[in-house]
Design a protein around this motif. Structure first.
Motif, PDB file in Angstrom:
ATOM      1  N   PRO A  39       0.535  -1.457   0.106  1.00  0.00           N
ATOM      2  CA  PRO A  39      -0.262  -0.217   0.073  1.00  0.00           C
ATOM      3  C   PRO A  39       0.767   1.591  -0.005  1.00  0.00           C
ATOM      4  N   GLN A  40       2.231   1.592   0.468  1.00  0.00           N
ATOM      5  CA  GLN A  40       3.148   2.355   0.365  1.00  0.00           C
ATOM      6  C   GLN A  40       3.744   2.443  -0.899  1.00  0.00           C
ATOM      7  N   PHE A  41       3.434   1.746  -1.888  1.00  0.00           N
ATOM      8  CA  PHE A  41       3.749   2.349  -3.448  1.00  0.00           C
ATOM      9  C   PHE A  41       2.596   1.917  -4.508  1.00  0.00           C
ATOM     10  N   ILE A  42       1.358   0.962  -4.253  1.00  0.00           N
ATOM     11  CA  ILE A  42       0.084   1.016  -5.806  1.00  0.00           C
ATOM     12  C   ILE A  42      -0.982   1.185  -4.596  1.00  0.00           C
ATOM     13  N   LYS A  43      -1.409   2.025  -5.152  1.00  0.00           N
ATOM     14  CA  LYS A  43      -2.743   2.403  -4.376  1.00  0.00           C
ATOM     15  C   LYS A  43      -3.782   1.624  -4.755  1.00  0.00           C
ATOM     16  N   SER A  44      -3.446   1.317  -6.138  1.00  0.00           N
ATOM     17  CA  SER A  44      -4.695   0.504  -6.902  1.00  0.00           C
ATOM     18  C   SER A  44      -4.338   0.078  -8.202  1.00  0.00           C
ATOM     19  N   ILE A  45      -4.610  -1.139  -8.809  1.00  0.00           N
ATOM     20  CA  ILE A  45      -4.630  -2.058  -9.774  1.00  0.00           C
ATOM     21  C   ILE A  45      -6.297  -2.008 -10.567  1.00  0.00           C
ATOM     22  N   ASP A  46      -6.701  -1.152 -11.593  1.00  0.00           N
ATOM     23  CA  ASP A  46      -8.049  -0.731 -11.877  1.00  0.00           C
ATOM     24  C   ASP A  46      -7.672  -1.888 -13.858  1.00  0.00           C
ATOM     25  N   ARG A  47      -8.417  -2.802 -14.009  1.00  0.00           N
ATOM     26  CA  ARG A  47      -8.807  -3.515 -14.983  1.00  0.00           C
ATOM     27  C   ARG A  47      -8.791  -2.747 -16.123  1.00  0.00           C
ATOM     28  N   ILE A  48      -9.156  -2.013 -17.246  1.00  0.00           N
ATOM     29  CA  ILE A  48      -9.640  -1.163 -18.046  1.00  0.00           C
ATOM     30  C   ILE A  48     -10.418  -1.309 -18.980  1.00  0.00           C
ATOM     31  N   GLU A  49      -9.831  -2.482 -19.586  1.00  0.00           N
ATOM     32  CA  GLU A  49     -10.220  -3.456 -20.638  1.00  0.00           C
ATOM     33  C   GLU A  49     -10.126  -5.191 -20.317  1.00  0.00           C
ATOM     34  N   GLY A  50     -11.216  -5.605 -20.783  1.00  0.00           N
ATOM     35  CA  GLY A  50     -10.675  -7.499 -20.834  1.00  0.00           C
ATOM     36  C   GLY A  50     -11.604  -8.089 -19.892  1.00  0.00           C
ATOM     37  N   ASP A  51     -11.155  -9.236 -19.454  1.00  0.00           N
ATOM     38  CA  ASP A  51     -11.494  -9.772 -18.080  1.00  0.00           C
ATOM     39  C   ASP A  51     -10.378 -10.542 -17.430  1.00  0.00           C
ATOM     40  N   GLY A  52      -9.038  -9.903 -18.081  1.00  0.00           N
ATOM     41  CA  GLY A  52      -7.712 -10.573 -16.937  1.00  0.00           C
ATOM     42  C   GLY A  52      -7.195 -11.215 -18.261  1.00  0.00           C
ATOM     43  N   GLY A  53      -7.342 -12.203 -19.471  1.00  0.00           N
ATOM     44  CA  GLY A  53      -6.488 -12.478 -19.777  1.00  0.00           C
ATOM     45  C   GLY A  53      -6.098 -11.267 -21.285  1.00  0.00           C
ATOM     46  N   ALA A  54      -5.473 -12.386 -21.701  1.00  0.00           N
ATOM     47  CA  ALA A  54      -5.032 -11.735 -23.324  1.00  0.00           C
ATOM     48  C   ALA A  54      -5.812 -11.129 -23.987  1.00  0.00           C
ATOM     49  N   GLY A  55      -5.321  -9.794 -24.037  1.00  0.00           N
ATOM     50  CA  GLY A  55      -6.169  -8.535 -24.099  1.00  0.00           C
ATOM     51  C   GLY A  55      -5.976  -7.612 -24.083  1.00  0.00           C
ATOM     52  N   SER A  56      -6.716  -7.275 -22.369  1.00  0.00           N
ATOM     53  CA  SER A  56      -6.615  -6.763 -21.527  1.00  0.00           C
ATOM     54  C   SER A  56      -5.782  -5.785 -20.469  1.00  0.00           C
ATOM     55  N   ILE A  57      -6.648  -5.053 -20.886  1.00  0.00           N
ATOM     56  CA  ILE A  57      -5.300  -3.591 -20.085  1.00  0.00           C
ATOM     57  C   ILE A  57      -6.071  -3.755 -18.485  1.00  0.00           C
ATOM     58  N   GLU A  58      -4.379  -3.238 -18.071  1.00  0.00           N
ATOM     59  CA  GLU A  58      -4.517  -2.814 -16.400  1.00  0.00           C
ATOM     60  C   GLU A  58      -4.266  -1.890 -16.180  1.00  0.00           C
ATOM     61  N   GLN A  59      -4.302  -0.932 -15.281  1.00  0.00           N
ATOM     62  CA  GLN A  59      -3.588   0.392 -15.294  1.00  0.00           C
ATOM     63  C   GLN A  59      -3.485   0.608 -14.107  1.00  0.00           C
ATOM     64  N   VAL A  60      -1.735   0.827 -12.790  1.00  0.00           N
ATOM     65  CA  VAL A  60      -1.495   0.231 -12.237  1.00  0.00           C
ATOM     66  C   VAL A  60      -1.207   1.598 -11.149  1.00  0.00           C
ATOM     67  N   ASN A  61      -2.261   2.257 -10.286  1.00  0.00           N
ATOM     68  CA  ASN A  61      -2.046   3.566  -9.927  1.00  0.00           C
ATOM     69  C   ASN A  61      -0.968   3.554  -8.019  1.00  0.00           C
ATOM     70  N   PHE A  62      -0.188   4.704  -8.408  1.00  0.00           N
ATOM     71  CA  PHE A  62       0.789   4.945  -7.239  1.00  0.00           C
ATOM     72  C   PHE A  62       0.206   5.952  -6.675  1.00  0.00           C
TER      73      PHE A  62
END
Length: 164
Positions: A39-62
């Motif tokens: 939690p000191q480094f990563i605020k959240s990880i949001d799935r922007i697109e897809g279901d978590g498999g190939a082709g998915s896009i995730e955003q790491v918010n610091f």
């Protein structure tokens, strides 16, 4: 101006953790687990697109204490049976104006009869123009990756029934 590529490989062992548990924690449940463990480094990880498999896009918010605000990754391959993941950082502060993208490949193999894991990681830095990645940047990237894996490793060792 062309693009040059710098490739970094590293390997480390996670004693006492089977590859299926480590893979699930990092790649299948990491969007929930990593913000809790770091939690000191990563605020959240949001799935922007897809279901978590190939082709998915995730955003790491610091967090505000980080040097960066966010990074977006596109998952290009997720092999649940072979415990392998390929993904690419396609956008975000770590790329700045010096990197086009960073491609990662991670493969977890069993050792000690499947009771431990060996993690093989490859990172390709696709550099714009004449910029050259220096040793400090390489060292920092390696330390960050190992730090994430070690936090997950510690959690799994302390919670042997999680992701079993």
């Amino acid at each position: 101006m062309g693009v040059s590529v710098t490739t970094i490989t590293q390997e480390f062992i996670s004693p006492g953790i089977a590859p299926n548990r480590l893979f699930k924690a990092l790649f299948l449940e990491g969007h929930d687990l990593l913000p809790k463990l770091l939690p000191q480094f990563i605020k959240s990880i949001d799935r922007i697109e897809g279901d978590g498999g190939a082709g998915s896009i995730e955003q790491v918010n610091f967090t505000q204490s980080s040097h960066y605000k966010y990074a977006k990754h596109r998952i290009t391959e997720l092999d649940k049976e072979g415990f392998a993941c390929k993904y690419t950082m396609i956008e975000g502060d770590p790329l700045s104006d010096k990197l086009e993208f960073i491609r990662y490949e991670v493969k977890l193999d069993g050792r000690d009869g499947g009771m431990s894991s060996i993690c093989k990681m490859m990172s390709e830095y696709h550099v714009l123009g004449q910029y050259e990645i220096n040793q400090e940047e390489i060292k920092s990237g390696k330390e960050s990756a190992v730090g994430i894996y070690k936090a997950v490793e510690t959690y799994l060792l302390e919670n042997p029934l999680v992701y079993a």
